[in-house]
Design an enzyme around this catalytic site. Structure first.
Site, PDB file in Angstrom:
ATOM      1  N   LYS A  77       0.971  -1.105   0.045  1.00 48.97           N
ATOM      2  CA  LYS A  77       0.052   0.088   0.137  1.00 48.97           C
ATOM      3  C   LYS A  77       0.905   1.552   0.077  1.00 48.97           C
ATOM      4  O   LYS A  77       0.507   2.265  -0.749  1.00 48.97           O
ATOM      5  CB  LYS A  77      -0.881   0.163   1.120  1.00 48.97           C
ATOM      6  CG  LYS A  77      -2.158  -1.133   0.716  1.00 48.97           C
ATOM      7  CD  LYS A  77      -2.874  -1.120   2.307  1.00 48.97           C
ATOM      8  CE  LYS A  77      -4.003  -1.989   2.156  1.00 48.97           C
ATOM      9  NZ  LYS A  77      -4.698  -2.396   3.524  1.00 48.97           N
ATOM     10  N   GLN A  96      -5.463  -1.867   9.514  1.00 49.85           N
ATOM     11  CA  GLN A  96      -5.307  -3.257   8.875  1.00 49.85           C
ATOM     12  C   GLN A  96      -5.747  -4.415   9.954  1.00 49.85           C
ATOM     13  O   GLN A  96      -5.227  -4.500  10.914  1.00 49.85           O
ATOM     14  CB  GLN A  96      -3.944  -3.118   8.522  1.00 49.85           C
ATOM     15  CG  GLN A  96      -3.412  -4.461   7.928  1.00 49.85           C
ATOM     16  CD  GLN A  96      -3.790  -4.419   6.367  1.00 49.85           C
ATOM     17  OE1 GLN A  96      -3.673  -3.465   5.952  1.00 49.85           O
ATOM     18  NE2 GLN A  96      -4.296  -5.474   5.993  1.00 49.85           N
ATOM     19  N   ASP A 129     -11.719   2.190   3.509  1.00 48.91           N
ATOM     20  CA  ASP A 129     -11.885   0.709   3.316  1.00 48.91           C
ATOM     21  C   ASP A 129     -13.580   0.527   2.997  1.00 48.91           C
ATOM     22  O   ASP A 129     -13.894  -0.694   2.605  1.00 48.91           O
ATOM     23  CB  ASP A 129     -11.630   0.032   4.605  1.00 48.91           C
ATOM     24  CG  ASP A 129     -10.171  -0.761   4.415  1.00 48.91           C
ATOM     25  OD1 ASP A 129      -9.918  -1.015   3.557  1.00 48.91           O
ATOM     26  OD2 ASP A 129      -9.672  -1.243   5.497  1.00 48.91           O
TER      27      ASP A 129
END
Ligand code: NDP
Length: 284
Positions: free
Chosen positions: A54, A98, A121
């Protein structure tokens, strides 16, 4: 029949380039670059790889990467305080934590603490609710990336029989909502589904996200179906494979995604797309 390959790597690269161009145009107009904060708690090896990828993607697209690694013993209260701090920062447009988080952290409370406008997200109940009410804002990245790939086939989804195998909050359920919003007729299968081979055999489009190597057999696939394999499984020999028996399914499908190089690269590209949208209100 041998299927055409839906090349996620190439489609993701194209998307990332158009995101980069949009960032350059916005910065040239005096705006700050999109800021993305990826919070990793602890040192889960798979998560470290994702976070590193990322970061590379962020840098290439011209984003301001504000990622951070917090110690595994970070408390729930400390993590919530960090999210509050990032929610308040004007140079941070996207925040993700995460997953998985260590066992002592409650992921639901963490996700709900992220400002929904910065929830790139798309996991916050607000954003899931927007998707479910056909008013999507920031949609979950993996299913939304699949929609971008499906658009590349040029096949209208309206009226297709779509079968989604797997019903998690991050893959199966938002995938079903995305397809429903495009007027497909959607069946969602999970571990209690009866006669899965028959359900898959009726699908014009099948999306599989279960986490079991080669679970969906090639001979279940209807001739000419589109097959999207979200699964990423590491085998004992270190190689990666999906949830679909690829070699056999490829002989029946019209389009198929490989693993690796299919849905995986689209997830990160879509995360950047969501962050761009959170920063400037535009989609690449
Ligand atoms: P989860 O474990 O959260 O969900 C798995 C789903 O599969 C559940 O809904 C479960 O059913 C269902 N399931 C389990 N066994 C069966 C079975 N025998 N028949 C039918 N359904 C079954 O996994 P995730 O959704 O997080 O991930 C799924 C896969 O996708 C994994 O391989 C993961 O690595 C991959 N993934 C890939 C991403 C990418 O970027 N390409 C992103 C995210 C995930 P039930 O609800 O009944 O428990």
């Amino acid at each position: 029949m041998s299927a055409q390959i839906l090349d996620g790597k190439a489609i993701a690269l194209e998307l990332r380039e158009s995101i980069q161009q949009e960032v350059e145009a916005q910065v040239a107009k005096g705006k700050v670059p999109p800021g993305l904060a990826v919070i990793l708690v602890g040192e889960d090896p798979a998560s470290q790889v994702y976070v590193k990828n990322k970061k590379i993607a962020c840098d290439k697209a011209g984003f301001n990467d504000v990622s951070m690694v917090l110690p595994a013993e970070t408390s729930q209260a400390e993590l919530l305080a960090k999210i509050d701090e990032l929610n308040a920062r004007e140079d941070v447009h996207g925040i993700i934590v995460q997953l998985p988080v260590p066992d002592h952290i409650d992921p639901e409370e963490i996700i709900e603490r992220i400002d929904p406008k910065k929830d790139v997200d798309g996991f916050h109940p607000y954003n899931m609710g927007r998707l479910a009410t056909r008013l999507p804002e920031l949609a979950p990245c993996t299913p939304h990336g699949v929609m971008t790939m499906l658009a590349k086939t040029g096949i209208p989804l309206r009226g297709l029989n779509a079968v989604v195998v797997g019903a998690s909050n991050i893959v199966g359920v938002p995938m079903a909502l995305e397809l429903l919003n495009e007027r497909a007729t959607v069946t969602v299968c999970h571990s209690a589904t009866k006669d899965l081979p028959q359900k898959v055999a009726e699908a014009d489009l099948v999306v599989v996200g279960v986490g079991i190597p080669n679970m969906v057999k090639g001979d279940w696939i209807k001739d000419g179906a589109i097959v999207i394999d979200v699964g990423i499984n590491r085998l004992d020999d270190g190689s990666l494979c999906g949830d679909v028996e690829y070699d056999k399914a490829k002989e029946k499908a019209s389009w198929i995604t490989p693993v690796p190089g299919g849905v995986g690269p689209m997830t990160i590209a879509t995360l950047l797309q969501n962050t761009l949208q959170a920063a400037y209100g535009v989609k690449a």
